[in-house]
Motif scaffolding. Structure first.
Motif, short mmCIF file in Angstrom:
data_model
loop_
_atom_site.label_atom_id
_atom_site.label_comp_id
_atom_site.label_asym_id
_atom_site.label_seq_id
_atom_site.Cartn_x
_atom_site.Cartn_y
_atom_site.Cartn_z
N LYS A 1 21.84 -30.23 -16.13
CA LYS A 1 21.72 -29.32 -17.28
C LYS A 1 20.52 -28.38 -17.13
N THR B 1 19.02 -27.47 -14.42
CA THR B 1 19.25 -26.55 -13.31
C THR B 1 20.21 -25.44 -13.72
N LYS C 1 11.26 -33.03 -21.41
CA LYS C 1 11.94 -34.27 -21.06
C LYS C 1 11.01 -35.46 -21.22
N MET D 1 22.69 -25.89 -8.40
CA MET D 1 21.51 -25.84 -7.54
C MET D 1 21.59 -24.72 -6.51
P1 G4P Z 1 19.50 -32.81 -16.12
O1 G4P Z 1 18.73 -31.71 -16.77
O2 G4P Z 1 20.96 -32.80 -16.48
O3 G4P Z 1 18.91 -34.16 -16.26
O4 G4P Z 1 19.54 -32.54 -14.56
P2 G4P Z 1 18.63 -31.64 -13.62
O5 G4P Z 1 19.01 -30.22 -13.74
O6 G4P Z 1 17.22 -32.03 -13.79
O7 G4P Z 1 19.18 -32.13 -12.23
C1 G4P Z 1 19.09 -33.48 -11.80
C2 G4P Z 1 19.01 -33.51 -10.29
O8 G4P Z 1 20.24 -33.02 -9.75
C3 G4P Z 1 17.91 -32.64 -9.71
O9 G4P Z 1 17.47 -33.26 -8.51
C4 G4P Z 1 18.64 -31.36 -9.37
O10 G4P Z 1 18.02 -30.62 -8.34
C5 G4P Z 1 19.97 -31.91 -8.90
N1 G4P Z 1 21.05 -30.93 -9.04
C6 G4P Z 1 21.37 -30.16 -10.11
N2 G4P Z 1 22.43 -29.38 -9.83
C7 G4P Z 1 22.80 -29.68 -8.57
C8 G4P Z 1 23.82 -29.19 -7.72
O11 G4P Z 1 24.62 -28.33 -8.05
N3 G4P Z 1 23.87 -29.75 -6.46
C9 G4P Z 1 23.01 -30.70 -6.05
N4 G4P Z 1 23.15 -31.16 -4.81
N5 G4P Z 1 22.02 -31.16 -6.82
C10 G4P Z 1 21.92 -30.67 -8.06
P3 G4P Z 1 16.10 -34.02 -8.40
O12 G4P Z 1 16.03 -34.54 -7.03
O13 G4P Z 1 16.02 -35.00 -9.53
O14 G4P Z 1 15.04 -32.92 -8.71
P4 G4P Z 1 14.53 -31.72 -7.77
O15 G4P Z 1 13.69 -32.38 -6.73
O16 G4P Z 1 15.71 -31.03 -7.20
O17 G4P Z 1 13.75 -30.86 -8.71
#
Ligand code: G4P
Length: 556
Positions: free
Chosen positions: A44, A46, A82, A277
């Motif tokens: 969400k 992202t 958060k 992402m």
């Molecule tokens: P939320 O607000 O719904 O809790 O989710 P958030 O956007 O924080 O995303 C949770 C994790 O999933 C993050 O990784 C984010 O980078 C990853 N993510 C979001 N969208 C995508 C996508 O389309 N593809 C992939 N592969 N990953 C995605 P993280 O490791 O928790 O954080 P970060 O190190 O990337 O910041």
């Protein structure tokens, strides 16, 4: 600041000539408002960031100094939100994109604060259900979906993380259709998945949208081609393109149509595939969403539905937030504008108290930033300074009296006595408990035995209780002790006390009162609840507290 004035109301109604109404209709037609519902980690934050980037909103709000810092700076306050949950701003993010004014109603990231999300959904005209392609439907999404269904909010599905190995798209759709009983209509279809996710095919135009990875935080490069051009471009493996086209044929064979009436009734969900992402599929989603989503619609009031394109301003408070800016210890009431044009300095009627209130410093909030708004239209959200006069569900209006349907409370799952070990701090304890209840930070229940005066806190998540304790200590100077009650399920008795008395003694549950003095039954588990259903099939119970209006709640 909101302050009382003595001025009459009738003279305050906007003189609405045809030109004003035409301008209002234009503003309403341009607006799209939505909230994102998802399970934590689905993406969400992202996706929100990417949408803001498309809308140019990040730069507009001045939150970003240098381009390279875009992600870092915007995600900072979101991350803080958060961690700190409800004590940090959860607001509306407004941006203009392709001729539309988009209001994204932001909701807290942590599931323990889902009550906040429920209330925000009351102000939303559309919802975007975000799913992780590898996980499909998750518990929090199902719960929030039920709230959308109850309110018949149109639901748009975005299947995220297609850049990672995930489940088959058809299987994901099947899950939504069979488990949520929600028909799906894919607006686009993915070409490949995981590290071979190349793009999507737009189902209506048959255009192939191919993406190329861009630097993190930047908009991905995208090419829009015909199927033939895509085939000869060398940018996509022919077998991936053929497989996607074949699956699309299968969908067409199923024969369903994209019926906007069904979409707007919350019965058919347009589905999109992408990866927030890597920024694949976000732009096609945003474009189609703005085309298909419903504009601010008439809302139900005590006097029947009120058209947004009506001359008199009206709106309701859906959320209160204290100490958004810890330096000023302020309290803000968020109002969703439902009809008419809102103008700064307007003197409006407060339906619950009958008072006239001048709204001289309405604010637009964007993350940590605020600016005074000059005007606002249906679908928008304004922040009003709240010196204790607004409660959740309150209606503000001009002209003939209207009262919007209140916002129901949802069944809490955690219950705990709140003890105040220091009698000399009782005054502050009482003030804190009453104000946090008004704000909706937690629900308050009372024992039926009036000699047991301590309040019972009822929450959706443990963290919610901890925040209440933390805030009582930090904002009101009282240390408290939590004493858990071993219950997990609450049900309101639909027929009130007479209905409850008519069934006689009930076993395996505790009867308490809510702050409207209505009976609530607490059960240790669903099994005990089912037992009661079997023993007393005529006793009607509800997981949602009926809405009350026109009466003051019982304060501690
Ligand atoms: P939320 O607000 O719904 O809790 O989710 P958030 O956007 O924080 O995303 C949770 C994790 O999933 C993050 O990784 C984010 O980078 C990853 N993510 C979001 N969208 C995508 C996508 O389309 N593809 C992939 N592969 N990953 C995605 P993280 O490791 O928790 O954080 P970060 O190190 O990337 O910041």
């Amino acid at each position: 600041m909101a302050s009382s004035t003595g001025s009459g109301v009738s003279s305050a109604v906007n003189a609405a000539d045809d030109g004003d109404l035409a301008a209002l209709a234009e503003a309403v037609g341009r607006r799209r408002n939505f909230a994102i519902i998802s399970h934590p980690d689905a993406g969400k934050t992202t996706l929100t960031e990417k949408l803001l980037l498309y809308g140019g909103a990040i730069q507009q709000a001045g939150a970003v100094k240098a381009k390279g810092e875009q992600r870092k700076v915007t995600s900072d306050w979101m991350e803080l939100e958060k961690q700190r949950g409800i004590s940090i701003t959860s607001t509306v993010l407004q941006f203009d994109y392709a001729g539309s004014t988009v209001n994204l109603l932001d909701t807290p990231g942590h599931q323990d604060f889902s009550e906040d999300t429920y209330r925000t959904l009351a102000a939303a005209d559309n919802a975007v259900m975000l799913e992780d392609a590898a996980k499909g439907l998750e518990p929090q999404t199902r719960k929030l979906f039920e709230v959308c269904r109850m309110r018949r909010i149109p639901i748009f599905t975005f299947i995220n993380k297609m850049d990672r190995p995930g489940r088959e798209p058809l299987e994901l759709l099947d899950e939504i259709e069979s488990e949520l009983d929600l028909a799906c209509w894919p607006v686009n279809w993915p070409i490949g998945s995981g590290d071979r996710f190349r793009g999507v095919i737009d189902r209506r135009s048959r255009e192939v949208v191919l993406f190329e990875r861009a630097e993190r935080g930047r908009q991905s490069e995208e090419k829009v081609l015909s199927v033939e051009e895509a085939r000869s471009s060398g940018l996509v493996e022919p077998e991936l393109l053929d497989a996607a086209l074949e699956e699309l044929e299968l969908l067409e064979g199923a024969g369903a149509e994209l019926d906007l009436e069904l979409v707007h009734a919350g019965e058919l969900s347009p589905v999109f595939f992408g990866s927030a992402m890597t920024n694949f599929g976000v732009r096609p989603f945003l474009d189609a969403f703005l085309e298909l989503a419903q504009q601010p619609t008439p809302r139900q009031t005590s006097a029947g539905p009120v058209d947004p394109v009506a001359p008199g301003f009206s709106g309701f408070v859906f959320k209160l937030q204290a100490n958004m800016d810890p330096r000023h210890r302020d309290r803000v009431a968020f109002v969703r504008v439902c009809s008419g044009r809102f103008e700064k300095d307007m003197a409006v009627q407060h339906a619950r108290t009958g008072r006239t209130i001048r709204l001289s410093r309405p604010q637009k909030l964007f993350g940590q930033d605020r600016e005074v708004v000059e005007d606002a239209y249906p679908g928008d959200v304004i922040g009003l300074n709240n010196p204790g006069m607004f409660a959740i569900g309150d209606t503000l209006y001009l002209g003939p009296k209207v009262e919007y349907e209140g916002i129901p409370c949802f069944s809490p799952e955690i219950f705990s006595w709140l003890r105040n070990p220091n009698p000399s701090a009782f005054k502050n304890f009482r003030k804190g408990v009453n104000e946090l209840r008004e704000e909706g930070a937690v629900q308050i229940l009372y024992d039926t035995d009036e000699s047991k005066r301590d309040p019972i806190l009822a929450a959706v998540g443990q963290l919610q209780l901890e925040v209440v304790q933390y805030r009582l200590e930090n904002e009101y100077g009282v240390q408290t002790r939590l004493e858990p009650l071993g219950f997990q399920v609450a049900r309101w008795v639909s027929g009130g006390w007479p209905a409850l008395e008519s069934v006689g003694r009930i076993f395996n549950c505790k009867t308490v009162r809510d702050c409207w003095n209505r009976p609530v039954l607490l059960f240790k588990n669903e099994w005990n609840l089912n037992q009661l259903h079997e023993d007393h099939p005529d006793l009607e119970l509800s997981a949602v507290a009926p809405v009350v209006s026109g009466v003051e709640p019982i304060a501690l």
